[in-house]
Design a protein around this motif. Structure first.
Motif, PDB file in Angstrom:
ATOM      1  N   UNK A   1       1.030  15.382   0.122  1.00 31.79           N
ATOM      2  CA  UNK A   1       0.803  15.124  -1.297  1.00 31.79           C
ATOM      3  C   UNK A   1       2.106  15.205  -2.093  1.00 31.79           C
ATOM      4  N   UNK A   2       3.233  14.959  -1.410  1.00 31.38           N
ATOM      5  CA  UNK A   2       4.567  15.002  -2.035  1.00 31.38           C
ATOM      6  C   UNK A   2       4.828  16.346  -2.707  1.00 31.38           C
ATOM      7  N   UNK A   3       4.201  17.399  -2.143  1.00 30.31           N
ATOM      8  CA  UNK A   3       4.251  18.728  -2.752  1.00 30.31           C
ATOM      9  C   UNK A   3       5.265  19.661  -2.115  1.00 30.31           C
ATOM     10  N   UNK A   4       5.887  19.245  -1.048  1.00 33.75           N
ATOM     11  CA  UNK A   4       6.707  20.122  -0.230  1.00 33.75           C
ATOM     12  C   UNK A   4       8.190  20.038  -0.607  1.00 33.75           C
ATOM     13  N   UNK A   5       8.773  21.147  -1.107  1.00 40.06           N
ATOM     14  CA  UNK A   5      10.231  21.143  -1.301  1.00 40.06           C
ATOM     15  C   UNK A   5      10.907  21.036   0.069  1.00 40.06           C
TER      16      UNK A   5
ATOM     17  N   UNK B   1      13.642  19.273  -4.551  1.00 43.49           N
ATOM     18  CA  UNK B   1      12.330  19.663  -5.088  1.00 43.49           C
ATOM     19  C   UNK B   1      11.209  18.767  -4.562  1.00 43.49           C
ATOM     20  N   UNK B   2       9.996  19.242  -4.717  1.00 47.60           N
ATOM     21  CA  UNK B   2       8.831  18.430  -4.357  1.00 47.60           C
ATOM     22  C   UNK B   2       8.905  17.109  -5.111  1.00 47.60           C
ATOM     23  N   UNK B   3       8.669  16.009  -4.419  1.00 52.05           N
ATOM     24  CA  UNK B   3       8.793  14.691  -5.036  1.00 52.05           C
ATOM     25  C   UNK B   3       7.902  14.519  -6.251  1.00 52.05           C
ATOM     26  N   UNK B   4       6.692  15.097  -6.197  1.00 54.06           N
ATOM     27  CA  UNK B   4       5.793  14.902  -7.339  1.00 54.06           C
ATOM     28  C   UNK B   4       6.238  15.692  -8.565  1.00 54.06           C
ATOM     29  N   UNK B   5       7.206  16.604  -8.405  1.00 56.22           N
ATOM     30  CA  UNK B   5       7.710  17.354  -9.551  1.00 56.22           C
ATOM     31  C   UNK B   5       8.874  16.635 -10.245  1.00 56.22           C
TER      32      UNK B   5
ATOM     33  N   UNK C   1       0.849  -1.190   0.000  1.00 58.50           N
ATOM     34  CA  UNK C   1       0.000   0.000   0.000  1.00 58.50           C
ATOM     35  C   UNK C   1       0.886   1.242   0.000  1.00 58.50           C
ATOM     36  N   UNK C   2       1.102   1.804  -1.181  1.00 58.07           N
ATOM     37  CA  UNK C   2       1.967   2.971  -1.328  1.00 58.07           C
ATOM     38  C   UNK C   2       1.524   4.150  -0.480  1.00 58.07           C
ATOM     39  N   UNK C   3       0.217   4.359  -0.360  1.00 59.81           N
ATOM     40  CA  UNK C   3      -0.298   5.468   0.449  1.00 59.81           C
ATOM     41  C   UNK C   3       0.080   5.278   1.915  1.00 59.81           C
TER      42      UNK C   3
ATOM     43  N   UNK D   1       4.718   4.658  -7.309  1.00 56.99           N
ATOM     44  CA  UNK D   1       3.441   4.657  -8.022  1.00 56.99           C
ATOM     45  C   UNK D   1       2.422   5.523  -7.301  1.00 56.99           C
ATOM     46  N   UNK D   2       2.426   5.492  -5.980  1.00 59.22           N
ATOM     47  CA  UNK D   2       1.494   6.348  -5.210  1.00 59.22           C
ATOM     48  C   UNK D   2       1.798   7.817  -5.475  1.00 59.22           C
ATOM     49  N   UNK D   3       3.071   8.195  -5.460  1.00 57.58           N
ATOM     50  CA  UNK D   3       3.420   9.601  -5.732  1.00 57.58           C
ATOM     51  C   UNK D   3       2.962   9.984  -7.137  1.00 57.58           C
TER      52      UNK D   3
END
Length: 101
Positions: free
Chosen positions: A37-41, A48-52, A22-24, A96-98
């Motif tokens: 949400x992996x948005x935080x630098x 950088x933010x992981x989702x970027x 369970x990635x989440x 995959x979750x990110x």
């Protein structure tokens, strides 16, 4: 016949269905530094933010941290300790979750 290579994550609807992990749930241990949400630098923007980060690059970085062969911005030791508890399957599920965020 032409062969097409797809990542396992690209074929999955959710990481838990494909990977059994369970990635989440696994990502919760990353939230303090990287955001829900992996948005935080991190480190004042040095990380950088992981989702970027492109999925393949992020996956290779996670594997490098686990192996102890990566030390971006001096975070190798911290990240190696964080990644030690995760299997290859867990790492793929987290990545995959990110991607799904």
């Amino acid at each position: 016949m032409k062969k097409i290579a797809l990542s396992a994550a690209a074929l999955c609807v959710t990481a838990s269905v494909c990977f059994g992990a369970d990635g989440a749930k696994l990502f919760k241990s990353c939230v303090a530094c990287h955001g829900a949400a992996a948005e935080k630098p991190y480190l004042g923007g040095k990380v950088p933010a992981l989702k970027s980060i492109a999925s393949a690059e992020r996956l290779e970085s996670l594997k490098g941290y686990k192996a102890g062969t990566l030390n971006k911005n001096g975070q190798g030791g911290i990240m190696k300790a964080q990644m030690a508890k995760f299997s290859e399957e867990d790492i793929a599920a987290i990545n995959a979750y990110i991607d799904s965020l």
